[in-house]
Design a protein around this motif. Sequence first.
Motif, PDB file in Angstrom:
ATOM      1  N   ALA A   1      42.504  38.459  41.951  1.00  0.00           N
ATOM      2  CA  ALA A   1      43.067  37.531  42.937  1.00  0.00           C
ATOM      3  C   ALA A   1      42.394  36.152  42.857  1.00  0.00           C
ATOM      4  N   GLY A   2      41.409  36.020  42.027  1.00  0.00           N
ATOM      5  CA  GLY A   2      40.640  34.772  41.934  1.00  0.00           C
ATOM      6  C   GLY A   2      41.302  33.718  41.058  1.00  0.00           C
ATOM      7  N   TYR A   3      40.611  32.610  40.903  1.00  0.00           N
ATOM      8  CA  TYR A   3      41.147  31.470  40.132  1.00  0.00           C
ATOM      9  C   TYR A   3      41.431  31.885  38.688  1.00  0.00           C
ATOM     10  N   ILE A   4      40.426  32.403  37.991  1.00  0.00           N
ATOM     11  CA  ILE A   4      40.610  32.795  36.595  1.00  0.00           C
ATOM     12  C   ILE A   4      41.497  34.038  36.538  1.00  0.00           C
TER      13      ILE A   4
ATOM     14  N   LEU B   1      37.989  40.308  47.401  1.00  0.00           N
ATOM     15  CA  LEU B   1      38.471  39.137  48.173  1.00  0.00           C
ATOM     16  C   LEU B   1      37.315  38.333  48.772  1.00  0.00           C
ATOM     17  N   HIS B   2      36.137  38.445  48.152  1.00  0.00           N
ATOM     18  CA  HIS B   2      34.969  37.656  48.627  1.00  0.00           C
ATOM     19  C   HIS B   2      35.248  36.163  48.434  1.00  0.00           C
ATOM     20  N   ASN B   3      35.853  35.830  47.288  1.00  0.00           N
ATOM     21  CA  ASN B   3      36.097  34.402  47.025  1.00  0.00           C
ATOM     22  C   ASN B   3      37.524  34.236  46.506  1.00  0.00           C
ATOM     23  N   ALA B   4      38.449  35.006  47.126  1.00  0.00           N
ATOM     24  CA  ALA B   4      39.827  34.951  46.624  1.00  0.00           C
ATOM     25  C   ALA B   4      40.776  35.215  47.786  1.00  0.00           C
ATOM     26  N   HIS B   5      42.020  34.780  47.617  1.00  0.00           N
ATOM     27  CA  HIS B   5      43.031  34.932  48.675  1.00  0.00           C
ATOM     28  C   HIS B   5      44.111  35.901  48.168  1.00  0.00           C
ATOM     29  N   PRO B   6      44.439  36.931  48.918  1.00  0.00           N
ATOM     30  CA  PRO B   6      45.419  37.918  48.433  1.00  0.00           C
ATOM     31  C   PRO B   6      46.777  37.292  48.104  1.00  0.00           C
TER      32      PRO B   6
ATOM     33  N   ILE C   1      49.816  28.542  41.669  1.00  0.00           N
ATOM     34  CA  ILE C   1      48.488  29.191  41.682  1.00  0.00           C
ATOM     35  C   ILE C   1      47.455  28.160  41.253  1.00  0.00           C
ATOM     36  N   GLY C   2      46.247  28.329  41.781  1.00  0.00           N
ATOM     37  CA  GLY C   2      45.191  27.375  41.437  1.00  0.00           C
ATOM     38  C   GLY C   2      43.878  27.806  42.048  1.00  0.00           C
ATOM     39  N   GLU C   3      42.893  26.897  41.948  1.00  0.00           N
ATOM     40  CA  GLU C   3      41.554  27.214  42.450  1.00  0.00           C
ATOM     41  C   GLU C   3      41.506  26.941  43.953  1.00  0.00           C
ATOM     42  N   ASP C   4      41.066  27.926  44.711  1.00  0.00           N
ATOM     43  CA  ASP C   4      41.066  27.789  46.175  1.00  0.00           C
ATOM     44  C   ASP C   4      39.732  28.302  46.718  1.00  0.00           C
ATOM     45  N   PRO C   5      38.644  27.538  46.423  1.00  0.00           N
ATOM     46  CA  PRO C   5      37.322  28.034  46.837  1.00  0.00           C
ATOM     47  C   PRO C   5      37.195  28.092  48.360  1.00  0.00           C
ATOM     48  N   ARG C   6      36.460  29.044  48.832  1.00  0.00           N
ATOM     49  CA  ARG C   6      36.215  29.125  50.280  1.00  0.00           C
ATOM     50  C   ARG C   6      35.255  28.006  50.672  1.00  0.00           C
ATOM     51  N   GLY C   7      35.537  27.275  51.731  1.00  0.00           N
ATOM     52  CA  GLY C   7      34.612  26.229  52.172  1.00  0.00           C
ATOM     53  C   GLY C   7      34.560  25.069  51.200  1.00  0.00           C
TER      54      GLY C   7
END
Length: 385
Positions: free
Chosen positions: A17-20, A42-47, A215-221
């Motif tokens: 579910a992450g960027y890569i 889903l620690h650093n990813a959005h479902p 789709i793309g990079e969506d870092p938390r914070g």
Amino acid sequence: MSTTSEPLKRVIVTGGAGYIGSHVIYILQETRRYKVISIDNLHNAHPKSLDRVAQLARDALPKDATKQEKESAEIDAHTCDLTRPDEIRRVFEQYGKGGIWGVVHIAAYKAVGESTERPLLYYANNVGATVSLLQVMSEFDCTRMVYSSSATVYGTPPIIPIPESTRLQADSPYGKTKVMSEAVLEDLCAAEPNKWRALSLRYFNPAGAHASGLIGEDPRGRPGNLLPLLAHMAIGRVKDDKLCVFGNDYPTPDGTCVRDYLHVVDLAKGHLLALNALTDNSEVFDSCPTPARFKAYNLGKGKGLSVLQIVEAMRKATGFDYKYEIIGRRRGDVPDLTADPALAEKELGFHADQDLETMCRDLWNWQSKNPNGYDTEIPPAQPLA
Ligand code: WQD
């Protein structure tokens, strides 16, 4: 697009579910030869990233798509803690012994700075999880892995561009977890050369997003990395009035750090090439000095760009008038990480040929269409008039 009557190969993508991971899943689905199973905590990813990837795959299906082709556009998504063998086992049990053809293991914590403050978390999640995953893979006769490694394994490399033969000397806990995980894989492949085969892909700096903007990079914070931070500044999610440039006293052309940025879709294609090289008739291991079927490849462009060059490219792509201030160096930064990609190009057929302008344009297309990342509601596609 290729279609085939062969049955789909089930491949697990950890960190799917992450960027890569989401871009790797997109590339695998585009072949219609794989049934993708995503495992992500889903620690650093959005479902929602997986919904978007599946949408891309469905939209690309021909009107007369076969049942199998439609199946290849659907993702089995699992949320599980990879440090827990029992949780991993529950996933594998659903597909039975021999049911999973291979694993693309991308899930890891990756913040260099954070790893120095919380080393145990990094060793548990990056090394411990890799060991747990390999143990369960072995129980279920799944013995092929493409492993996500990193240029940080080279520490401060003695020569630039960096060949794979360079001594590994990571100087952050994060980088050391990548060195250790590669060693685990290499030793496992050496112990059972007729059973295991693995390729380790040393990422340089992935950038950009799929051209659809879905789709793309969506870092938390607040983003820690340069390019997503510049995108957040331009879209207004980061209100800083200037970018802090971490040092301009490095031995580089303009004094700021140099990195090898490659388009994330090119990086994702490298994973498909690596999976293809794990098939039984592959010759990629023929040049190995030992019977162990383990090799590492750099995935980069072989072209270094400085921080200031990146800022200028994003200024052009976004129209945002970036201001910056030179401040002190960031702990853990090295002057230059530029790949020598010749081995991956020769043996895998890898080519990171999308340029910086395309990376910045695709990044900005993603960010401007998704100001709040995956929390941005995108109206359903309007039917053609
Ligand atoms: C790039 C350059 C900073 C922010 C990345 C990943 C890491 C690993 C290696 C995967 C550096 C400078 C940044 C800012 C700045 N990847 N910078 N001001 O450090 O190469 O690390 O690649 O394994 O997980 O993070 O990338 O984007 O953080 O920094 O001046 O506010 O930009 O000093 O020189 P880096 P980055």
